[in-house]
Design a protein around this motif. Structure first.
Motif, PDB file in Angstrom:
ATOM      1  N   ALA A 181       7.463  -2.309  13.372  1.00  0.00           N
ATOM      2  CA  ALA A 181       7.835  -1.525  12.192  1.00  0.00           C
ATOM      3  C   ALA A 181       6.595  -1.036  11.449  1.00  0.00           C
ATOM      4  N   ILE A 182       5.587  -1.916  11.310  1.00  0.00           N
ATOM      5  CA  ILE A 182       4.362  -1.540  10.599  1.00  0.00           C
ATOM      6  C   ILE A 182       3.559  -0.514  11.412  1.00  0.00           C
ATOM      7  N   SER A 183       3.484  -0.698  12.710  1.00  0.00           N
ATOM      8  CA  SER A 183       2.732   0.261  13.546  1.00  0.00           C
ATOM      9  C   SER A 183       3.388   1.624  13.500  1.00  0.00           C
ATOM     10  N   GLU A 184       4.724   1.666  13.441  1.00  0.00           N
ATOM     11  CA  GLU A 184       5.435   2.935  13.347  1.00  0.00           C
ATOM     12  C   GLU A 184       5.140   3.605  11.995  1.00  0.00           C
ATOM     13  N   LEU A 185       5.107   2.807  10.938  1.00  0.00           N
ATOM     14  CA  LEU A 185       4.761   3.344   9.611  1.00  0.00           C
ATOM     15  C   LEU A 185       3.373   3.982   9.627  1.00  0.00           C
ATOM     16  N   ARG A 186       2.423   3.291  10.240  1.00  0.00           N
ATOM     17  CA  ARG A 186       1.044   3.782  10.241  1.00  0.00           C
ATOM     18  C   ARG A 186       0.891   5.024  11.121  1.00  0.00           C
ATOM     19  N   ALA A 187       1.684   5.088  12.190  1.00  0.00           N
ATOM     20  CA  ALA A 187       1.628   6.261  13.074  1.00  0.00           C
ATOM     21  C   ALA A 187       2.099   7.517  12.341  1.00  0.00           C
ATOM     22  N   ARG A 188       2.985   7.327  11.387  1.00  0.00           N
ATOM     23  CA  ARG A 188       3.517   8.466  10.617  1.00  0.00           C
ATOM     24  C   ARG A 188       2.567   8.914   9.526  1.00  0.00           C
ATOM     25  N   ALA A 189       1.690   8.016   9.096  1.00  0.00           N
ATOM     26  CA  ALA A 189       0.819   8.310   7.946  1.00  0.00           C
ATOM     27  C   ALA A 189      -0.199   9.411   8.268  1.00  0.00           C
ATOM     28  N   ASN A 202       4.627  -1.286  -5.341  1.00  0.00           N
ATOM     29  CA  ASN A 202       3.826  -1.318  -4.101  1.00  0.00           C
ATOM     30  C   ASN A 202       3.653  -2.725  -3.518  1.00  0.00           C
ATOM     31  N   HIS A 203       4.514  -3.626  -3.906  1.00  0.00           N
ATOM     32  CA  HIS A 203       4.556  -4.983  -3.364  1.00  0.00           C
ATOM     33  C   HIS A 203       5.981  -5.267  -2.896  1.00  0.00           C
ATOM     34  N   VAL A 204       6.140  -6.293  -2.071  1.00  0.00           N
ATOM     35  CA  VAL A 204       7.476  -6.758  -1.693  1.00  0.00           C
ATOM     36  C   VAL A 204       7.491  -8.280  -1.745  1.00  0.00           C
ATOM     37  N   ARG A 205       8.682  -8.836  -1.905  1.00  0.00           N
ATOM     38  CA  ARG A 205       8.809 -10.290  -1.901  1.00  0.00           C
ATOM     39  C   ARG A 205       9.477 -10.739  -0.610  1.00  0.00           C
ATOM     40  N   LEU A 206       8.843 -11.726   0.041  1.00  0.00           N
ATOM     41  CA  LEU A 206       9.372 -12.325   1.260  1.00  0.00           C
ATOM     42  C   LEU A 206       9.729 -13.780   0.974  1.00  0.00           C
ATOM     43  N   SER A 207      10.916 -14.192   1.392  1.00  0.00           N
ATOM     44  CA  SER A 207      11.368 -15.561   1.136  1.00  0.00           C
ATOM     45  C   SER A 207      10.991 -16.494   2.278  1.00  0.00           C
ATOM     46  N   LEU A 208      10.686 -17.742   1.920  1.00  0.00           N
ATOM     47  CA  LEU A 208      10.405 -18.785   2.910  1.00  0.00           C
ATOM     48  C   LEU A 208      11.662 -19.568   3.292  1.00  0.00           C
ATOM     49  N   CYS A 209      12.814 -19.137   2.799  1.00  0.00           N
ATOM     50  CA  CYS A 209      14.058 -19.856   3.078  1.00  0.00           C
ATOM     51  C   CYS A 209      14.696 -19.341   4.371  1.00  0.00           C
ATOM     52  N   VAL A 210      13.893 -19.304   5.413  1.00  0.00           N
ATOM     53  CA  VAL A 210      14.310 -18.831   6.735  1.00  0.00           C
ATOM     54  C   VAL A 210      13.718 -19.801   7.756  1.00  0.00           C
ATOM     55  N   PRO A 211      14.495 -20.283   8.718  1.00  0.00           N
ATOM     56  CA  PRO A 211      13.968 -21.244   9.693  1.00  0.00           C
ATOM     57  C   PRO A 211      12.734 -20.724  10.424  1.00  0.00           C
ATOM     58  N   GLY A 260       0.788  -1.233   0.000  1.00  0.00           N
ATOM     59  CA  GLY A 260       0.000   0.000   0.000  1.00  0.00           C
ATOM     60  C   GLY A 260       0.814   1.274   0.000  1.00  0.00           C
ATOM     61  N   MET A 261       2.070   1.200  -0.379  1.00  0.00           N
ATOM     62  CA  MET A 261       2.921   2.388  -0.437  1.00  0.00           C
ATOM     63  C   MET A 261       4.111   2.088  -1.338  1.00  0.00           C
ATOM     64  N   ASP A 262       4.959   3.081  -1.527  1.00  0.00           N
ATOM     65  CA  ASP A 262       6.151   2.887  -2.332  1.00  0.00           C
ATOM     66  C   ASP A 262       6.976   1.728  -1.768  1.00  0.00           C
ATOM     67  N   ASP A 263       7.254   0.747  -2.612  1.00  0.00           N
ATOM     68  CA  ASP A 263       7.907  -0.469  -2.123  1.00  0.00           C
ATOM     69  C   ASP A 263       9.345  -0.232  -1.670  1.00  0.00           C
ATOM     70  N   ILE A 264      10.043   0.705  -2.308  1.00  0.00           N
ATOM     71  CA  ILE A 264      11.411   0.994  -1.869  1.00  0.00           C
ATOM     72  C   ILE A 264      11.399   1.643  -0.491  1.00  0.00           C
ATOM     73  N   ALA A 265      10.499   2.604  -0.292  1.00  0.00           N
ATOM     74  CA  ALA A 265      10.393   3.262   1.017  1.00  0.00           C
ATOM     75  C   ALA A 265      10.026   2.254   2.103  1.00  0.00           C
ATOM     76  N   PHE A 266       9.147   1.312   1.763  1.00  0.00           N
ATOM     77  CA  PHE A 266       8.747   0.272   2.718  1.00  0.00           C
ATOM     78  C   PHE A 266       9.960  -0.575   3.114  1.00  0.00           C
ATOM     79  N   CYS A 267      10.742  -0.981   2.120  1.00  0.00           N
ATOM     80  CA  CYS A 267      11.924  -1.811   2.391  1.00  0.00           C
ATOM     81  C   CYS A 267      12.952  -1.046   3.225  1.00  0.00           C
ATOM     82  N   GLU A 268      13.128   0.227   2.921  1.00  0.00           N
ATOM     83  CA  GLU A 268      14.080   1.041   3.683  1.00  0.00           C
ATOM     84  C   GLU A 268      13.640   1.176   5.138  1.00  0.00           C
ATOM     85  N   HIS A 269      12.334   1.300   5.349  1.00  0.00           N
ATOM     86  CA  HIS A 269      11.833   1.412   6.724  1.00  0.00           C
ATOM     87  C   HIS A 269      12.067   0.104   7.488  1.00  0.00           C
TER      88      HIS A 269
END
Length: 395
Positions: free
Chosen positions: A387-395, A364-373, A337-346
């Motif tokens: 991190a997401i709650s902080e993003l929303r507090a800024r909006a 406006n999408h990101v890829r998450l890998s399942l190759c993590v225990p 729901g926002m710029d994907d680069i800005a989301f990744c940087e946050h």
């Protein structure tokens, strides 16, 4: 600048996955490995099945110097016969060893197919979002890559394909389960696509080939199965890899399989085998060929990846982030729901590394890998939600 302009352009286009991976290495040095959550790479980490160990052990105990000698460019005949048996069983279409070419993974298979089929300016269509290398593979062989929009749930948009296929279209490339979305195309979708390609081939008076990139074919969840294009379309080709289902990504072993009744079969096979040689692959690695012959029907514990998917989906639900639940593969591709680069940087500020969707053709999408225990993913929950709650507090 002495470097090829094309290669400089490619480096820029493919930089997102590499950039985030390198950021991960840097963060691990700064924060410590336990405080970094790297969800960037689809590098299979589930151990190979026991059959792989037993096959390697048997080869060592019965070692023969002939293991390392030259071979036919298409691969060992007995290995090709075993791969033909695998395709016949899994696809329900009888294929012989003569319709198999052993390759350096699915990437090698795609490149020999493109080299064999494409004339300069001919088009390769594929659904978007897409694996970024498809652009490079098509252009490697003077083809024109054309991403085709998908529906909101990442299923095939047949109307878009209908509009974008032209008299220059030579190949339609699909990937199911899809990287990056995890979508599996249904039999009904594939039937419609096959019918469309038949109509267009007839209209333009030449075959349009359907190529299926299948490194994730046997990595599906919830009992999902992947329909066979060989059963639905005569001019079809499979690009296959054992990287994921056997956990052997570093061995670079796979094969190309063509429909037994494909048009221009003999010259196509000859061209693919020649391409194996002149592109520098020459042939698939000898030991890896012998290994997969002994483990052709073995699989990693797919339930481990499914469990990880479910953990990540639960975290995304708690965060209020929408996504299409993956039916297979190694990734989730949520809408942020926002710029994907800005989301990744946050997220990076919290030690969380994901890849911007624009690297796969979707903003406006990101890829998450399942190759993590799983334990690491469980530990991800708290920092991710913060991190997401902080993003929303800024909006």
């Amino acid at each position: 600048m002495s470097i090829s302009k094309q290669m400089l352009s490619y480096q820029e286009k493919s930089s997102w996955i590499r950039k985030m991976f390198e950021e991960g290495l840097k963060l691990k040095q700064e924060l410590g490995e336990d405080k970094v959550f790297d969800l960037t790479l689809g590098n299979p980490d589930v151990p190979p099945p026991e059959e792989v160990y037993l096959a390697l052990k048997e080869m060592i105990e019965n070692y023969n110097p002939e293991y390392h000698r030259y071979m036919p460019n298409a691969g060992f005949e007995d290995v090709r016969a075993k791969m033909a048996e695998k395709v016949t069983i899994e696809h329900g279409v009888r294929v012989s060893s003569q319709e198999i070419v052993m390759t350096c993974g699915a990437a090698g298979a795609l490149n020999i197919v493109f080299k064999a089929l494409l004339n300069p300016g001919e088009e390769v269509l594929f659904p978007s979002p897409f694996f970024v290398e498809y652009i490079f593979y098509a252009e490697n062989h003077q083809g024109v890559p054309k991403p085709v929009p998908t529906n909101e749930d990442f299923s095939l948009n047949l109307s878009a394909f209908d509009e974008m296929i032209t008299e220059k279209t030579k190949i339609v490339l699909i990937n199911s389960p899809n990287n990056p979305t995890g979508q599996v195309y249904t039999e009904e979708e594939l039937k419609e696509l096959a019918n469309l390609l038949s109509e267009k081939s007839k209209k333009f008076g030449k075959p349009i080939y359907l190529v299926s990139d299948e490194p994730y074919r046997n990595l599906t969840f919830d009992g999902e199965t992947v329909p066979s294009i060989l059963k639905l379309y005569q001019n079809s080709i499979i690009a296959y890899s054992f990287s994921k289902e056997l956990g052997l990504a570093g061995e670079r072993i796979g094969f190309a399989a063509i429909h037994p009744d494909i048009e221009h079969k003999d010259p196509l096979l000859s061209a693919m085998i020649m391409a194996n040689r002149i592109l520098g692959f020459v042939n698939a690695p000898s030991l890896a060929q012998r290994l997969v012959m002994k483990c052709a029907f073995s699989k990693v514990k797919v339930n481990i990846y499914q469990e990880r998917r479910d953990i990540l989906c639960k975290i995304l639900d708690e965060a209020g982030i929408s996504y299409v639940k993956p039916k297979g593969g190694l990734f989730i591709f949520p809408y942020v729901g926002m710029d994907d680069i800005a989301f990744c940087e946050h997220l990076k500020k919290w030690g969380i590394l994901v890849v911007p969707g624009r690297g796969f053709g979707k903003l406006n999408h990101v890829r998450l890998s399942l190759c993590v225990p799983s334990e690491k993913l469980q530990a991800l929950r708290e920092p991710f939600l913060y991190a997401i709650s902080e993003l929303r507090a800024r909006a």
